[in-house]
Design a protein around this motif. Sequence first.
Motif, short mmCIF file in Angstrom:
data_model
loop_
_atom_site.label_atom_id
_atom_site.label_comp_id
_atom_site.label_asym_id
_atom_site.label_seq_id
_atom_site.Cartn_x
_atom_site.Cartn_y
_atom_site.Cartn_z
N LYS A 170 16.50 2.81 42.71
CA LYS A 170 16.34 3.60 41.49
C LYS A 170 16.28 5.09 41.83
O LYS A 170 16.90 5.92 41.14
N LEU B 132 18.83 7.95 40.42
CA LEU B 132 18.36 9.12 39.67
C LEU B 132 18.78 10.42 40.33
O LEU B 132 19.15 11.39 39.65
N LYS C 286 22.44 10.95 39.60
CA LYS C 286 22.63 11.37 38.20
C LYS C 286 22.32 12.85 38.03
O LYS C 286 23.05 13.57 37.34
N THR D 262 19.14 7.27 31.25
CA THR D 262 18.27 6.45 32.08
C THR D 262 17.41 5.55 31.22
O THR D 262 16.91 5.96 30.17
N THR E 273 17.61 0.88 34.67
CA THR E 273 18.28 1.66 35.71
C THR E 273 17.79 1.24 37.09
O THR E 273 16.59 1.24 37.36
#
Length: 273
Positions: free
Chosen positions: A241, A245, A248, A261, A265
């Motif tokens: 995760k 993140l 992203k 999100t 996710t």
Amino acid sequence: MSRPEDSLPPDLYYNDTESAKYTTSSRIQNVQASMTHRALELLSLREPSFILDIGCGSGLSGEILTGEEHSWIGLDISPSMLDIALQRDGVDGDLFLSDIGQGVPFRPGTFDAAISISAIQWLCNADTSNVSPEGRLRRFFDSLYASLRRGGKAVCQFYPKNDQQRNLITTAATRAGFGAGILEDDGGTKNAKIYLVLHVGGGDVTGAVAGMEDVVVEDSRRAARELQGKRKRGKEVKGSKQWILKKKEQMQNKGKIVKATSKYTGRKRRPNF
């Protein structure tokens, strides 16, 4: 003085000229013989055994293995070295042209033991941008571990360029499952020789070499704990995760559109049937 592995890949460096020079040098013959006898001493074999000679070159170590009544197979990446070995008397092992960075190409449990003299440091050099030293070392040690019988040993003498290379090699060995010890002869001098002593066993096998005189044990459990800790924290693990993140955020900073999100996710999917 430059190191051979910094100039060319081993199959190119050891051409006909260099291979002949290496084999006929009396100094190299004496040093090679001394290190091979030391490796056999560390193996502590009580009877004639089936041994893998990794980076066998022109058969200098193989002659000693034959003299000690061992059967052996040699691997080397240099055609010129192997050609000289085939022409020399006293080289009675079977010889294979092979890149150990692609793995040891034998069935599990084939060998009682293995030796390597002045070879595995070459794996720390990446010759192309799509090849990594870590990957080559991983393939080598994983396949070496599999090719040895349970309870078998390997001794690899090598010349690390620095502490980073030394740690790179020992970490790859312990992650493959070996119990590992480091022995240094003539430490602190220009003639220092480093031997990596490896033992095949189940679970935590570092104790297998702990009792050997002058051998410092490399703790495979420490490396395993560090890797497990990274996984628990989700750091540097592709697909976690935290990794998603971070990716992203990087894409958003570049002005790209990314999916929102949610609680799903980074969650692993169940297998489909």
